[in-house]
Design an enzyme around this catalytic site. Sequence first.
Site, mmCIF file in Angstrom:
data_model
loop_
_atom_site.group_PDB
_atom_site.id
_atom_site.type_symbol
_atom_site.label_atom_id
_atom_site.label_comp_id
_atom_site.label_asym_id
_atom_site.label_seq_id
_atom_site.Cartn_x
_atom_site.Cartn_y
_atom_site.Cartn_z
ATOM 1 N N ASP A 88 4.055 -2.775 3.301
ATOM 2 C CA ASP A 88 5.373 -3.309 3.683
ATOM 3 C C ASP A 88 6.479 -2.958 2.692
ATOM 4 O OD1 ASP A 88 4.052 -4.469 5.822
ATOM 5 O OD2 ASP A 88 3.696 -6.333 4.734
ATOM 6 N N LYS B 191 8.094 1.801 4.319
ATOM 7 C CA LYS B 191 7.679 3.179 4.618
ATOM 8 C C LYS B 191 8.274 3.653 5.939
ATOM 9 C CE LYS B 191 3.415 1.769 4.434
ATOM 10 N NZ LYS B 191 3.586 0.406 3.941
ATOM 11 N N LYS C 28 11.016 2.797 7.522
ATOM 12 C CA LYS C 28 12.435 3.148 7.438
ATOM 13 C C LYS C 28 12.602 4.538 6.828
ATOM 14 C CE LYS C 28 16.519 2.893 4.903
ATOM 15 N NZ LYS C 28 17.700 2.304 4.342
ATOM 16 N N GLY D 268 2.597 -2.308 10.398
ATOM 17 C CA GLY D 268 3.817 -2.670 11.127
ATOM 18 C C GLY D 268 4.962 -1.982 10.417
ATOM 19 N N HIS D 269 5.463 -0.900 11.001
ATOM 20 C CA HIS D 269 6.508 -0.102 10.345
ATOM 21 C C HIS D 269 7.823 -0.307 11.086
ATOM 22 C CE1 HIS D 269 3.337 2.758 8.383
ATOM 23 N NE2 HIS D 269 3.164 1.491 8.088
ATOM 24 N N THR D 270 8.771 -0.941 10.412
ATOM 25 C CA THR D 270 10.027 -1.341 11.061
ATOM 26 C C THR D 270 11.080 -0.253 10.931
ATOM 27 O OG1 THR D 270 9.473 -3.556 10.284
ATOM 28 C CG2 THR D 270 11.659 -3.258 11.257
ATOM 29 N N ARG E 48 -21.966 5.713 11.748
ATOM 30 C CA ARG E 48 -22.170 6.781 12.733
ATOM 31 C C ARG E 48 -22.517 6.252 14.123
ATOM 32 N NH1 ARG E 48 -25.981 9.440 8.524
ATOM 33 N NH2 ARG E 48 -26.200 7.206 8.234
ATOM 34 N N GLN F 159 -0.221 0.782 5.047
ATOM 35 C CA GLN F 159 -0.640 -0.114 3.942
ATOM 36 C C GLN F 159 -0.120 0.423 2.606
ATOM 37 O OE1 GLN F 159 -3.581 0.747 6.341
ATOM 38 N NE2 GLN F 159 -2.386 -0.722 7.491
ATOM 39 N N ALA G 260 5.378 -7.829 9.693
ATOM 40 C CA ALA G 260 5.863 -7.140 10.898
ATOM 41 C C ALA G 260 4.774 -7.083 11.973
ATOM 42 C CB ALA G 260 6.318 -5.726 10.534
ATOM 43 N N GLY H 106 3.436 -11.711 11.648
ATOM 44 C CA GLY H 106 4.455 -12.751 11.479
ATOM 45 C C GLY H 106 4.169 -13.692 10.313
ATOM 46 N N GLY I 50 19.456 -1.375 2.423
ATOM 47 C CA GLY I 50 19.548 -2.154 3.653
ATOM 48 C C GLY I 50 18.547 -1.606 4.652
HETATM 49 P P1 GDP Z 1 6.466 -0.805 6.089
HETATM 50 O O1 GDP Z 1 5.217 -1.429 6.615
HETATM 51 O O2 GDP Z 1 6.278 -0.220 4.732
HETATM 52 O O3 GDP Z 1 7.076 0.185 7.046
HETATM 53 O O4 GDP Z 1 7.517 -1.984 5.918
HETATM 54 P P2 GDP Z 1 7.799 -3.179 6.979
HETATM 55 O O5 GDP Z 1 8.557 -2.641 8.127
HETATM 56 O O6 GDP Z 1 6.555 -3.920 7.264
HETATM 57 O O7 GDP Z 1 8.664 -4.144 6.075
HETATM 58 C C1 GDP Z 1 9.864 -3.747 5.513
HETATM 59 C C2 GDP Z 1 10.947 -4.687 6.012
HETATM 60 O O8 GDP Z 1 12.101 -4.543 5.210
HETATM 61 C C3 GDP Z 1 11.404 -4.394 7.428
HETATM 62 O O9 GDP Z 1 11.866 -5.573 8.009
HETATM 63 C C4 GDP Z 1 12.570 -3.417 7.206
HETATM 64 O O10 GDP Z 1 13.496 -3.431 8.280
HETATM 65 C C5 GDP Z 1 13.171 -3.991 5.966
HETATM 66 N N1 GDP Z 1 13.799 -3.023 5.066
HETATM 67 C C6 GDP Z 1 13.418 -1.749 4.771
HETATM 68 N N2 GDP Z 1 14.211 -1.234 3.793
HETATM 69 C C7 GDP Z 1 15.094 -2.210 3.469
HETATM 70 C C8 GDP Z 1 16.140 -2.317 2.499
HETATM 71 O O11 GDP Z 1 16.415 -1.413 1.725
HETATM 72 N N3 GDP Z 1 16.818 -3.502 2.448
HETATM 73 C C9 GDP Z 1 16.526 -4.542 3.261
HETATM 74 N N4 GDP Z 1 17.235 -5.654 3.131
HETATM 75 N N5 GDP Z 1 15.552 -4.484 4.177
HETATM 76 C C10 GDP Z 1 14.836 -3.341 4.265
HETATM 77 P P1 IMO Z 2 1.858 -1.654 6.567
HETATM 78 O O1 IMO Z 2 1.461 -0.278 7.019
HETATM 79 C C1 IMO Z 2 0.714 -5.292 4.482
HETATM 80 C C2 IMO Z 2 -3.519 -6.419 4.640
HETATM 81 C C3 IMO Z 2 -3.905 -7.677 5.375
HETATM 82 C C4 IMO Z 2 -5.107 -8.099 4.564
HETATM 83 C C5 IMO Z 2 -5.783 -6.774 4.217
HETATM 84 C C6 IMO Z 2 -6.912 -6.380 5.158
HETATM 85 O O2 IMO Z 2 2.768 -2.339 7.520
HETATM 86 O O3 IMO Z 2 2.313 -1.652 5.160
HETATM 87 P P2 IMO Z 2 -6.977 -5.475 7.662
HETATM 88 O O4 IMO Z 2 -6.465 -6.049 8.948
HETATM 89 O O5 IMO Z 2 -6.389 -4.151 7.333
HETATM 90 O O6 IMO Z 2 -8.469 -5.448 7.586
HETATM 91 O O7 IMO Z 2 -6.489 -6.503 6.514
HETATM 92 O O8 IMO Z 2 -4.750 -5.801 4.299
HETATM 93 N N1 IMO Z 2 -2.738 -5.441 5.436
HETATM 94 C C7 IMO Z 2 -1.432 -5.199 5.250
HETATM 95 N N2 IMO Z 2 -0.526 -5.798 4.445
HETATM 96 N N3 IMO Z 2 1.089 -4.249 5.243
HETATM 97 C C8 IMO Z 2 0.183 -3.624 6.037
HETATM 98 O O9 IMO Z 2 0.465 -2.478 6.695
HETATM 99 C C9 IMO Z 2 -1.129 -4.122 6.104
HETATM 100 N N4 IMO Z 2 -2.235 -3.771 6.779
HETATM 101 C C10 IMO Z 2 -3.209 -4.572 6.348
HETATM 102 O O10 IMO Z 2 -2.865 -8.630 5.336
HETATM 103 O O11 IMO Z 2 -4.694 -8.667 3.354
HETATM 104 MG MG MG Z 3 4.588 -3.250 7.408
#
Ligand code: GDP
Ligand code: IMO
Ligand code: MG
Length: 431
Positions: free
Chosen positions: A20, A23, A25, A47-49, A150, A231, A306, A309, A422
């Site tokens: 999170d 990545k 973005k 969950g990539h936002t 396997r 991750q 993402a 929740g 942002g």
């Molecule tokens: P990812 O899993 O690495 O793609 O990240 P997520 O999408 O799970 O979480 C990143 C959150 O931060 C999302 O809600 C993005 O919209 C938000 N976000 C990403 N870059 C920025 C930033 O520079 N500033 C702010 N305020 N929010 C950001």
């Molecule tokens: P992105 O790609 C943050 C965490 C789970 C748990 C552990 C194992 O959005 O960054 P799993 O379901 O993979 O067996 O859970 O890994 N986890 C993440 N935490 N961002 C993620 O993906 C995650 N994917 C898994 O919360 O601690």
């Molecule tokens: Mg994420």
Amino acid sequence: MPLNQPSASATVIVGTQFGDEGKGKLVDYLSSKYDIVVRYQGGANAGHTICFDNKTLVLHLIPSGIFHEGCICVIGNGVVIDPNALLEEIRQVEAMGYDVRDRLFISHNAHLIMPYHKLLDSLHESAQNDKKIGTTGRGIGPSYMDKFARKGIRVVDLLNPEVLEEKLRDNLEAKNKLIKNIYDTEEIDVEAIVREYSEFDEIINPYVKNTQLFLNKKLREGKTVLLEGAQGCLLDVDHGTYPYVTSSNPTSGGASTGSGIAPNYIRNVIGVCKAYMTRVGNGAFPSELFDETGDKLGRIGHEFGATTGRKRRCGWLDLVALRYSLIINGVTEIALTKLDVLDAFEEVKVCTSYMLDGKEIVDFPTDDQTLSRVEPVYRTLKGWNTSNAEARTFEDMHPDSRAFVHFIEEETGVPVSCISVGPGREETVFR
Ligand code: GDP
Ligand code: IMO
Ligand code: MG
């Protein structure tokens, strides 16, 4: 030209923390400059936002390049695919007016996530008392278990109904024994699953490709490839805080095995790093904050998962962990994200070392027992108390926030080439 001499290159984007980091973005932003974007591991636990044109979408399986029409998206062999989740995501992206059909390809070798994987994920977690991992419940661990045992069912099997049925019946017989005898839970209806999954062949067929050969061919033709990690390094099954990790290799080494792209094509590794730190799920987190400051980071940063929740645990940036991630991934440049979240702090702390049994240490311990005993040592930097949200060049940024960036560069020896201020696509500073 020698056959194995790369004429073009691949860049990997990896999370340097617990996931999170933002990545999605960054991949969306960079995709306009790349021909192909590839997911190489994980599954719908990610969950990539992506935010642009006042729209926000969370992608779980489709690579974050899908909103750039000229970009081809590949789900590589290292990903575990839940076909229902994928089809739902394809529908969502198409509903936004984007063409997916001729731009998304799925590796024939990728493994599938079946309903029994999701059930076993939740049954296994429920059976743990104080040792729950806190998984996303998406069936990731059980699917990778079958892959390495396997016994897994792959995308290619969906295209051959007879093979699929045989493999499904074998697997379901074994899983149902486990479900009934170990977990004392109602068995899965074999016929219903066989029926449901036999119908995927025609729907999934247009997307299936030998993506390993396709990617290597494109690289030889001079195309550029962006490999999108899910991750983060500290959740890597080999290099993370085992056992509180995911079941794949998000680190840059995984990009090669999970896509079939040979390591010598990989020229750059961009490490995505949040300006503070978050973690979802259980496991040690030395710089975690349990006070109002932690709540404030979560509030301003909207730190809720993402995918699930869940509220994300928050803490200060940890340079011990970051330096470790930079080494393991061979990071060539850092993308610092969510710097704007620190805009409203009087002072900002950064963990520079740990105390362990009365001694200062700078090497990151990856075993959970040791990591949960360390005490963070902090450096306090002046806050800037000014919004950087409008900054588009490094010079636009407040001097004290620039000092924060310089401090990270000095402490890690790696340049910060991109700063995100942002969630929006354009809210990005390149240096
Ligand atoms: P990812 O899993 O690495 O793609 O990240 P997520 O999408 O799970 O979480 C990143 C959150 O931060 C999302 O809600 C993005 O919209 C938000 N976000 C990403 N870059 C920025 C930033 O520079 N500033 C702010 N305020 N929010 C950001
Ligand atoms: P992105 O790609 C943050 C965490 C789970 C748990 C552990 C194992 O959005 O960054 P799993 O379901 O993979 O067996 O859970 O890994 N986890 C993440 N935490 N961002 C993620 O993906 C995650 N994917 C898994 O919360 O601690
Ligand atoms: Mg994420």
